[in-house]
Scaffold this motif. Structure first.
Motif, PDB file in Angstrom:
ATOM      1  N   ALA A 104       0.809  -1.225   0.000  1.00  0.00           N
ATOM      2  CA  ALA A 104       0.000   0.000   0.000  1.00  0.00           C
ATOM      3  C   ALA A 104       0.838   1.269   0.000  1.00  0.00           C
ATOM      4  O   ALA A 104       0.445   2.270  -0.584  1.00  0.00           O
ATOM      5  CB  ALA A 104      -0.940  -0.005   1.202  1.00  0.00           C
ATOM      6  N   GLY A 105       1.982   1.240   0.644  1.00  0.00           N
ATOM      7  CA  GLY A 105       2.846   2.417   0.686  1.00  0.00           C
ATOM      8  C   GLY A 105       4.299   1.996   0.602  1.00  0.00           C
ATOM      9  O   GLY A 105       4.725   1.091   1.317  1.00  0.00           O
ATOM     10  N   ILE A 106       5.056   2.660  -0.270  1.00  0.00           N
ATOM     11  CA  ILE A 106       6.469   2.332  -0.470  1.00  0.00           C
ATOM     12  C   ILE A 106       7.277   3.629  -0.404  1.00  0.00           C
ATOM     13  O   ILE A 106       7.022   4.568  -1.165  1.00  0.00           O
ATOM     14  CB  ILE A 106       6.719   1.672  -1.845  1.00  0.00           C
ATOM     15  CG1 ILE A 106       5.852   0.450  -2.040  1.00  0.00           C
ATOM     16  CG2 ILE A 106       8.192   1.352  -2.029  1.00  0.00           C
ATOM     17  CD1 ILE A 106       6.161  -0.687  -1.112  1.00  0.00           C
ATOM     18  N   ASP A 107       8.248   3.677   0.502  1.00  0.00           N
ATOM     19  CA  ASP A 107       9.184   4.794   0.559  1.00  0.00           C
ATOM     20  C   ASP A 107      10.271   4.533  -0.478  1.00  0.00           C
ATOM     21  O   ASP A 107      10.851   3.447  -0.525  1.00  0.00           O
ATOM     22  CB  ASP A 107       9.808   4.919   1.948  1.00  0.00           C
ATOM     23  CG  ASP A 107       8.773   5.260   3.012  1.00  0.00           C
ATOM     24  OD1 ASP A 107       7.803   5.970   2.687  1.00  0.00           O
ATOM     25  OD2 ASP A 107       8.940   4.817   4.162  1.00  0.00           O
ATOM     26  N   VAL A 108      10.536   5.529  -1.333  1.00  0.00           N
ATOM     27  CA  VAL A 108      11.486   5.387  -2.429  1.00  0.00           C
ATOM     28  C   VAL A 108      12.561   6.469  -2.314  1.00  0.00           C
ATOM     29  O   VAL A 108      12.239   7.640  -2.112  1.00  0.00           O
ATOM     30  CB  VAL A 108      10.779   5.527  -3.802  1.00  0.00           C
ATOM     31  CG1 VAL A 108      11.757   5.368  -4.948  1.00  0.00           C
ATOM     32  CG2 VAL A 108       9.629   4.530  -3.920  1.00  0.00           C
ATOM     33  N   VAL A 109      13.831   6.046  -2.445  1.00  0.00           N
ATOM     34  CA  VAL A 109      14.944   6.994  -2.517  1.00  0.00           C
ATOM     35  C   VAL A 109      15.774   6.606  -3.731  1.00  0.00           C
ATOM     36  O   VAL A 109      16.235   5.466  -3.841  1.00  0.00           O
ATOM     37  CB  VAL A 109      15.821   6.972  -1.247  1.00  0.00           C
ATOM     38  CG1 VAL A 109      16.979   7.950  -1.385  1.00  0.00           C
ATOM     39  CG2 VAL A 109      14.996   7.280  -0.007  1.00  0.00           C
ATOM     40  N   LEU A 110      15.944   7.552  -4.650  1.00  0.00           N
ATOM     41  CA  LEU A 110      16.724   7.330  -5.869  1.00  0.00           C
ATOM     42  C   LEU A 110      17.949   8.231  -5.812  1.00  0.00           C
ATOM     43  O   LEU A 110      17.818   9.452  -5.727  1.00  0.00           O
ATOM     44  CB  LEU A 110      15.886   7.664  -7.101  1.00  0.00           C
ATOM     45  CG  LEU A 110      14.515   6.977  -7.189  1.00  0.00           C
ATOM     46  CD1 LEU A 110      13.685   7.588  -8.302  1.00  0.00           C
ATOM     47  CD2 LEU A 110      14.697   5.489  -7.377  1.00  0.00           C
ATOM     48  N   THR A 111      19.132   7.650  -5.875  1.00  0.00           N
ATOM     49  CA  THR A 111      20.357   8.442  -5.839  1.00  0.00           C
ATOM     50  C   THR A 111      20.512   9.256  -7.115  1.00  0.00           C
ATOM     51  O   THR A 111      20.959  10.390  -7.085  1.00  0.00           O
ATOM     52  CB  THR A 111      21.574   7.518  -5.632  1.00  0.00           C
ATOM     53  OG1 THR A 111      21.358   6.765  -4.432  1.00  0.00           O
ATOM     54  CG2 THR A 111      22.853   8.305  -5.495  1.00  0.00           C
ATOM     55  N   ASP A 112      20.136   8.665  -8.262  1.00  0.00           N
ATOM     56  CA  ASP A 112      20.176   9.368  -9.556  1.00  0.00           C
ATOM     57  C   ASP A 112      18.863   9.071 -10.259  1.00  0.00           C
ATOM     58  O   ASP A 112      18.702   8.043 -10.919  1.00  0.00           O
ATOM     59  CB  ASP A 112      21.363   8.887 -10.390  1.00  0.00           C
ATOM     60  CG  ASP A 112      21.495   9.637 -11.718  1.00  0.00           C
ATOM     61  OD1 ASP A 112      20.589  10.424 -12.071  1.00  0.00           O
ATOM     62  OD2 ASP A 112      22.501   9.419 -12.405  1.00  0.00           O
ATOM     63  N   SER A 113      17.912   9.991 -10.129  1.00  0.00           N
ATOM     64  CA  SER A 113      16.564   9.741 -10.639  1.00  0.00           C
ATOM     65  C   SER A 113      16.499   9.680 -12.165  1.00  0.00           C
ATOM     66  O   SER A 113      15.534   9.161 -12.711  1.00  0.00           O
ATOM     67  CB  SER A 113      15.596  10.800 -10.120  1.00  0.00           C
ATOM     68  OG  SER A 113      16.004  12.090 -10.544  1.00  0.00           O
ATOM     69  N   ALA A 114      17.530  10.164 -12.861  1.00  0.00           N
ATOM     70  CA  ALA A 114      17.541  10.094 -14.323  1.00  0.00           C
ATOM     71  C   ALA A 114      18.008   8.732 -14.822  1.00  0.00           C
ATOM     72  O   ALA A 114      17.821   8.397 -15.990  1.00  0.00           O
ATOM     73  CB  ALA A 114      18.447  11.185 -14.895  1.00  0.00           C
ATOM     74  N   ALA A 115      18.584   7.916 -13.937  1.00  0.00           N
ATOM     75  CA  ALA A 115      19.132   6.619 -14.340  1.00  0.00           C
ATOM     76  C   ALA A 115      18.080   5.511 -14.341  1.00  0.00           C
ATOM     77  O   ALA A 115      18.336   4.415 -14.836  1.00  0.00           O
ATOM     78  CB  ALA A 115      20.279   6.220 -13.415  1.00  0.00           C
ATOM     79  N   VAL A 116      16.901   5.791 -13.795  1.00  0.00           N
ATOM     80  CA  VAL A 116      15.869   4.762 -13.656  1.00  0.00           C
ATOM     81  C   VAL A 116      14.548   5.245 -14.242  1.00  0.00           C
ATOM     82  O   VAL A 116      14.291   6.442 -14.356  1.00  0.00           O
ATOM     83  CB  VAL A 116      15.657   4.362 -12.180  1.00  0.00           C
ATOM     84  CG1 VAL A 116      16.883   3.677 -11.609  1.00  0.00           C
ATOM     85  CG2 VAL A 116      15.289   5.565 -11.332  1.00  0.00           C
ATOM     86  N   ARG A 117      13.722   4.282 -14.600  1.00  0.00           N
ATOM     87  CA  ARG A 117      12.332   4.560 -15.009  1.00  0.00           C
ATOM     88  C   ARG A 117      11.472   4.141 -13.821  1.00  0.00           C
ATOM     89  O   ARG A 117      11.578   3.015 -13.331  1.00  0.00           O
ATOM     90  CB  ARG A 117      11.976   3.736 -16.241  1.00  0.00           C
ATOM     91  CG  ARG A 117      10.508   3.831 -16.637  1.00  0.00           C
ATOM     92  CD  ARG A 117      10.200   2.835 -17.752  1.00  0.00           C
ATOM     93  NE  ARG A 117       8.796   2.636 -17.894  1.00  0.00           N
ATOM     94  CZ  ARG A 117       8.054   3.139 -18.880  1.00  0.00           C
ATOM     95  NH1 ARG A 117       8.623   3.860 -19.817  1.00  0.00           N
ATOM     96  NH2 ARG A 117       6.770   2.905 -18.931  1.00  0.00           N
ATOM     97  N   VAL A 118      10.618   5.044 -13.370  1.00  0.00           N
ATOM     98  CA  VAL A 118       9.770   4.777 -12.212  1.00  0.00           C
ATOM     99  C   VAL A 118       8.313   4.866 -12.630  1.00  0.00           C
ATOM    100  O   VAL A 118       7.906   5.844 -13.267  1.00  0.00           O
ATOM    101  CB  VAL A 118      10.051   5.777 -11.066  1.00  0.00           C
ATOM    102  CG1 VAL A 118       9.140   5.502  -9.877  1.00  0.00           C
ATOM    103  CG2 VAL A 118      11.505   5.718 -10.646  1.00  0.00           C
ATOM    104  N   GLU A 119       7.556   3.852 -12.288  1.00  0.00           N
ATOM    105  CA  GLU A 119       6.111   3.863 -12.496  1.00  0.00           C
ATOM    106  C   GLU A 119       5.448   3.806 -11.126  1.00  0.00           C
ATOM    107  O   GLU A 119       5.822   2.978 -10.287  1.00  0.00           O
ATOM    108  CB  GLU A 119       5.659   2.657 -13.317  1.00  0.00           C
ATOM    109  CG  GLU A 119       6.166   2.646 -14.734  1.00  0.00           C
ATOM    110  CD  GLU A 119       5.756   1.385 -15.479  1.00  0.00           C
ATOM    111  OE1 GLU A 119       4.767   0.720 -15.085  1.00  0.00           O
ATOM    112  OE2 GLU A 119       6.448   1.054 -16.452  1.00  0.00           O
ATOM    113  N   VAL A 120       4.485   4.670 -10.911  1.00  0.00           N
ATOM    114  CA  VAL A 120       3.695   4.663  -9.689  1.00  0.00           C
ATOM    115  C   VAL A 120       2.259   4.394 -10.094  1.00  0.00           C
ATOM    116  O   VAL A 120       1.677   5.156 -10.865  1.00  0.00           O
ATOM    117  CB  VAL A 120       3.830   5.996  -8.920  1.00  0.00           C
ATOM    118  CG1 VAL A 120       2.935   5.996  -7.695  1.00  0.00           C
ATOM    119  CG2 VAL A 120       5.281   6.253  -8.527  1.00  0.00           C
TER     120      VAL A 120
END
Length: 141
Positions: A104-120
């Motif tokens: 239901a809830g996920i805490d997300v930390v991305l060190t380099d947000s341009a290096a990954v594709r994120v879908e929510v």
């Protein structure tokens, strides 16, 4: 002359040692089988996503709360944690590698947000600038 007598304590020790070896072997086999199961469950890097994840008429239960896919050869540290719970991932990722959660809830930390594709909830989250750190909580929606 001396008679040969078997020592009951010696036999018991041998039996216990044999049982310990068998128990260790059983645990070793169980561990190997578990490892093989986990490794075979993950898709190979670069493999297309499963049909359930890409179904055009997916139900909310089939769409992960969050999915992160590494787009570069090596993606800096990605941290995913169930809000108020267990850490799901805390490491670098390899190209094509994906991780997802249906919690239901996920805490997300991305060190380099341009290096990954994120879908929510199935929607692609806009990437940040190269090297930009992002922190957010993805909630089921």
């Amino acid at each position: 002359m001396g008679r040969h007598r078997s020592d009951p304590m010696g036999v018991a020790r041998l039996v216990l040692a044999g049982l310990a070896v068998l128990a260790f072997a059983a645990l070793l086999v169980a561990g190997v089988l578990s490892l093989v199961g986990v490794l075979s469950a993950d898709p190979e890097p670069g493999a297309p996503p499963s049909s359930a994840a890409t179904a055009p008429f997916a139900t909310p239960e089939q769409v992960p709360t969050v999915r992160v896919q590494c787009l570069r050869q090596q993606c800096p540290r990605v941290f995913l944690k169930v809000a108020g719970g267990d850490v799901l991932l805390d490491r670098e990722m390899a190209e094509g590698e994906q991780v997802q959660s249906f919690d239901a809830g996920i805490d997300v930390v991305l060190t380099d947000s341009a290096a990954v594709r994120v879908e929510v909830n199935g929607a692609v989250r806009p990437p940040g600038k190269a090297g930009e750190r992002q922190e957010f909580t993805a909630t089921r929606g």
